[in-house]
Enzyme design. Structure first.
Site, short mmCIF file in Angstrom:
data_model
loop_
_atom_site.label_atom_id
_atom_site.label_comp_id
_atom_site.label_asym_id
_atom_site.label_seq_id
_atom_site.Cartn_x
_atom_site.Cartn_y
_atom_site.Cartn_z
N ASP A 171 0.47 4.95 1.97
CA ASP A 171 -0.30 5.27 3.31
C ASP A 171 -1.68 6.30 2.77
O ASP A 171 -1.28 7.35 2.29
CB ASP A 171 0.58 5.95 4.22
CG ASP A 171 1.62 5.00 4.87
OD1 ASP A 171 1.26 3.91 4.94
OD2 ASP A 171 2.63 5.42 5.30
N ARG A 222 4.66 6.09 14.34
CA ARG A 222 5.08 6.64 12.77
C ARG A 222 4.36 8.06 13.02
O ARG A 222 3.32 8.22 13.90
CB ARG A 222 4.11 5.93 12.01
CG ARG A 222 4.44 6.22 10.87
CD ARG A 222 3.51 5.45 9.53
NE ARG A 222 2.41 6.26 9.10
CZ ARG A 222 1.35 5.63 8.45
NH1 ARG A 222 1.37 4.66 8.21
NH2 ARG A 222 0.18 6.36 8.15
N HIS A 243 4.65 0.02 0.26
CA HIS A 243 5.48 -0.56 1.27
C HIS A 243 4.51 -1.83 1.78
O HIS A 243 3.41 -1.74 1.72
CB HIS A 243 6.13 0.12 2.24
CG HIS A 243 5.03 0.99 3.11
ND1 HIS A 243 4.49 2.20 2.57
CD2 HIS A 243 4.28 0.77 4.38
CE1 HIS A 243 3.60 2.51 3.48
NE2 HIS A 243 3.68 1.89 4.73
N HIS A 277 0.76 -1.10 -0.02
CA HIS A 277 -0.03 -0.05 -0.08
C HIS A 277 0.97 1.12 0.02
O HIS A 277 2.05 1.13 0.29
CB HIS A 277 -1.07 0.07 1.22
CG HIS A 277 -0.31 0.18 2.65
ND1 HIS A 277 0.52 -1.00 3.10
CD2 HIS A 277 0.04 1.13 3.44
CE1 HIS A 277 1.14 -0.43 4.17
NE2 HIS A 277 0.90 0.95 4.24
C1 SIN Z 1 2.93 0.92 7.89
O1 SIN Z 1 3.18 2.16 8.35
O2 SIN Z 1 2.22 0.47 6.96
C2 SIN Z 1 3.72 -0.03 8.78
C3 SIN Z 1 5.05 -0.15 8.38
C4 SIN Z 1 5.79 -1.08 9.27
O3 SIN Z 1 5.39 -1.47 10.51
O4 SIN Z 1 6.72 -1.56 8.95
#
Ligand code: SIN
Length: 293
Positions: free
Chosen positions: A122, A284, A269, A120
């Site tokens: 974000d 995050r 990612h 995806h």
């Molecule tokens: C995310 O922000 O999509 C999670 C990425 C992760 O935990 O590595």
């Protein structure tokens, strides 16, 4: 998915190879097309203008950058994010108490899922999806829990000219509802009456680099507008498979107190949940972006 690699594989521009060397920061590339580990910078200390410019340039050239052994407080994490723009508030995910811009990333043996397990970009369902995300992992499993990143410039560049012509001008609907509804119930987060839903170009132009990137993802993209639904399903399935070619990817092996900073406008990612029953946790900070064009 193409199995071609090396000299017979998709032709990918190695833009980062043309760049000026950094002066204050050491940069080690993970692959020729995506990912670089930066060292020689302490993100707990105020950044000089020169350091900030070099980090910004490293992000533009490498799509995702990594820092290891950083010891930053939540306030310093938020402040680092704010150097790059106003902070984005997630429409659904849990956050730290009193800090709506500090998203919780937490998975342990009782979790029904891990955040971000599928490919995806974000919150691409927002009208103005986030420019970038800065993930600080403080607790790592002994093995696993890597994050994979893929260059959507490389994915676009490797399409045939006929496919590029077909996609030009098309838009797609990105819907948050099927993704977020009920997703964070285990954190005690109640659902909102509605989640964001937006229409974005299938191919977007990056506002900093001017390069074209594929902008559809398995997580949020629902359908392409203006074509029959079965055609949209087939085209999206092709594009998702194409974008997941390992040639476009790098994979980051986390260590305690590492940071990943990725550009959502040209990267997708995927977080691996291969470490049950261990715990992986961090925070995050997400930076607001602009309407894709
Ligand atoms: C995310 O922000 O999509 C999670 C990425 C992760 O935990 O590595």
């Amino acid at each position: 998915m193409s199995s071609l690699s090396g000299k017979d594989g998709p032709r990918i521009r190695h833009v980062a190879d043309e760049s000026e060397p950094c002066e204050t920061i050491r940069l080690d590339k993970l692959t020729p097309i995506i990912g670089a580990e930066l060292s020689g910078v302490d993100l707990a200390a105020p950044l000089s203008t020169r350091q900030f410019d070099e980090i910004h340039r490293a992000l533009a050239e490498n799509i995702v950058i990594f820092f290891r052994d950083q010891h930053i407080t939540p306030t310093q994490h938020l402040a680092f994010g704010r150097r790059f723009g106003e902070l984005h508030l997630h429409p659904a995910a849990p956050h730290e108490p009193g800090e709506p811009a500090l998203m919780k990333i937490y998975t342990d043996k009782d979790s029904p899922r891990a955040n971000g397990e599928g490919w995806h970009s974000d919150v691409s369902c927002d009208e103005e999806p986030p420019m970038g995300s800065i993930l600080y992992i403080k607790q790592c499993p002994p093995h696993g829990g890597d994050t994979l990143f893929a260059s959507m410039y490389a994915a676009y560049d490797a399409l045939s000219d006929r496919m590029k012509a077909y996609l030009a001008g098309l838009t797609a609907i990105h819907d948050g509802d099927p993704v977020y509804r009920g997703l964070f119930a285990n954190f005690g987060v109640a659902d909102k009456p509605a989640y964001p839903c937006a229409e974005h170009p299938v191919v977007r132009t990056h506002p900093v680099t001017g390069k074209k990137a594929l902008y559809v993802n398995r997580g949020f993209t629902h359908h392409i507008v203006g074509i029959p639904r079965d055609e949209s399903d087939a085209i999206l399935a092709y594009l998702y498979d194409h974008a997941e070619n390992p040639l476009f990817q790098c994979r980051f092996r986390w260590t305690k107190n590492a940071i990943a900073f990725w550009d959502n406008r040209c990267a997708q990612h995927r977080a691996m949940w291969d470490y049950w029953p261990h715990t992986r946790s961090g925070n995050r900070v997400t930076i607001k972006g602009e309407r894709p064009v």
